[in-house]
Enzyme design. Structure first.
Site, PDB file in Angstrom:
ATOM      1  N   HIS A   1      54.669 -19.286 -14.980  1.00 57.18           N
ATOM      2  CA  HIS A   1      53.338 -19.687 -14.833  1.00 57.18           C
ATOM      3  C   HIS A   1      53.363 -20.927 -14.395  1.00 57.18           C
ATOM      4  CE1 HIS A   1      49.270 -20.807 -16.702  1.00 57.18           C
ATOM      5  NE2 HIS A   1      49.092 -20.065 -16.059  1.00 57.18           N
TER       6      HIS A   1
ATOM      7  N   GLU B   1      54.662 -18.484 -10.017  1.00 52.40           N
ATOM      8  CA  GLU B   1      53.120 -18.516  -9.573  1.00 52.40           C
ATOM      9  C   GLU B   1      52.856 -19.882  -8.808  1.00 52.40           C
ATOM     10  OE1 GLU B   1      50.313 -19.768 -12.389  1.00 52.40           O
ATOM     11  OE2 GLU B   1      48.638 -18.540 -11.691  1.00 52.40           O
TER      12      GLU B   1
ATOM     13  N   ASP C   1      49.372 -21.904  -7.818  1.00 50.64           N
ATOM     14  CA  ASP C   1      47.859 -21.993  -7.795  1.00 50.64           C
ATOM     15  C   ASP C   1      47.656 -22.869  -6.331  1.00 50.64           C
ATOM     16  OD1 ASP C   1      46.991 -20.870 -10.194  1.00 50.64           O
ATOM     17  OD2 ASP C   1      47.808 -22.457 -11.278  1.00 50.64           O
TER      18      ASP C   1
ATOM     19  N   HIS D   1      46.845 -26.670 -10.109  1.00 46.96           N
ATOM     20  CA  HIS D   1      46.175 -25.693 -10.891  1.00 46.96           C
ATOM     21  C   HIS D   1      44.504 -25.943 -10.635  1.00 46.96           C
ATOM     22  CE1 HIS D   1      43.912 -24.300 -14.581  1.00 46.96           C
ATOM     23  NE2 HIS D   1      44.722 -23.268 -14.209  1.00 46.96           N
TER      24      HIS D   1
ATOM     25  N   GLU E   1      47.554 -17.967  -6.642  1.00 49.57           N
ATOM     26  CA  GLU E   1      46.100 -17.537  -6.829  1.00 49.57           C
ATOM     27  C   GLU E   1      45.302 -18.663  -6.017  1.00 49.57           C
ATOM     28  OE1 GLU E   1      45.134 -18.723 -10.994  1.00 49.57           O
ATOM     29  OE2 GLU E   1      43.088 -18.822 -10.552  1.00 49.57           O
TER      30      GLU E   1
END
Ligand code: CA
Length: 348
Positions: free
Chosen positions: A42, A69, A71, A84, A174
């Site tokens: 993450h 991950e 973002d 993020h 994301e």
């Protein structure tokens, strides 16, 4: 599946003993399902280094997760940036470098800065709005120069490390606040999938998932942008104001059925997984909506395992066993890869 446990409200040594018993019972509740439990790093190795920096991604790679991950937010000159938040102030020194560039709400937006300007900022461990570290035991260094990096730089780094080490660690971008980006005049989704396509990571069988909190945007990715890769709908609470998606509706039988027409999986937060009434009477049981997820053969990747912020009344093993055996999750997002990897190795 349901497991009877002593009340989780008891404290001290009795509580510890109960947790140990609970972990043992959960272990016995192993299902025949031997699917791999995915470990998703993450924000990179965010439990150890400033999140989303190339250093955090390099360390994440070395720790051996299944996915890393990213973002993604968009700069003033339409470059995909890995951060993020749409804001810069909680993870960079933007306030001192560009003091007069805040908007009326006092926040500094990635969208107001060019890539060249963003590259001059120094990234630090996440702070709260009072400038205190969110997690006090994480990276405390102040002298290193950690920088903002582009989505392209992250994908290139992972691709190159995969090639040299003979690995196939996947990516899990994301798309952040797509409707906000559209109001700002940019199609964040298009930029993300074009970049994935450049790295051959946008196909159905590519080792990638694209995640988003906005169900309408995921529908658009499938229907209008004809994206073929795997998609995951993140599920928050309506009070978080992440998007216009009604997450209470999503977690109904009809909701999950419709979601399954567009996506390959869901990413709920930990607080949505268990039946709360059962938990109050000392039983651990998956929330009803989890059965709809399995009925529709959706992957389930909950967020977020943090070794320094475990759910109340749960130790690490209890949480992981609950995820695997009660929720029957397919993996977990984690700030800390090593404890999850160690547990996975030992529990196989
Ligand atoms: Ca994320």
């Amino acid at each position: 599946m349901e497991v009877l446990v002593p009340s989780l409200r008891q404290k001290g040594r009795r509580m510890k003993a109960h947790i140990a018993t609970l972990a043992f019972v959960l272990l016995l509740a192993q299902t025949a399902n031997a699917k791999v439990f995915d470990i998703i790093a993450h924000r990179g190795a965010s439990g150890y280094l400033p999140e989303h920096t190339l250093e955090a991604t390099t360390l994440a790679f070395a720790l051996g997760p299944d996915f890393i991950e990213q973002d993604v937010v968009i700069s003033r000159d339409d470059v995909a940036i890995v951060l993020h938040d749409i804001h810069l102030d909680t993870v960079t020194d933007v306030k001192t470098r560009f003091p007069d560039r805040a908007r009326e709400d006092g926040r500094y937006y990635v969208r107001d800065f060019t890539l060249q300007e963003l590259k001059t900022l120094s990234v630090h461990e996440r702070h709260d709005m009072n400038d205190k570290p969110v997690y006090k035991d994480r990276y405390r260094g102040t002298k290193g120069q950690f920088s903002i990096a582009t989505f392209e730089e992250h994908l290139e780094l992972i691709t190159e490390l995969n090639r040299q080490f003979g690995k196939d660690i996947g990516v899990y971008p994301e798309i952040k606040s797509p409707s906000w980006h559209r109001k700002e005049g940019v199609d964040a989704s298009k930029i993300v999938i074009d970049t994935l396509t450049d790295f051959s990571l946008a196909t159905e069988d590519a080792n990638s998932y694209v995640q988003c909190f906005d169900f309408d945007e995921l529908k658009r990715l499938r229907d209008s942008l004809h994206y073929k890769g795997k998609l995951v709908l993140l599920i928050g609470e309506n009070s978080w104001n992440e998007s216009s998606t009604d997450y209470d509706w999503v977690r109904t039988e009809m909701g999950i059925k419709e979601v399954a027409e567009y996506v390959n999986g869901v990413g709920p937060w930990l607080g949505q997984l268990l039946d709360k009434r059962a938990l109050e009477s000392g039983r651990i049981k998956a929330a009803r909506w989890i059965s709809y997820v399995h009925d529709n053969a959706l992957v389930i990747h909950p967020f977020t395992y943090r070794k320094d912020d475990l759910p109340p009344g749960m130790d690490s093993d209890t949480l992981l066993l609950t995820l695997k055996n009660i929720v029957q999750a397919d993996g977990v997002f984690t700030d800390h890869v090593p404890p999850v990897a160690t547990w996975r190795r030992q529990s196989q």
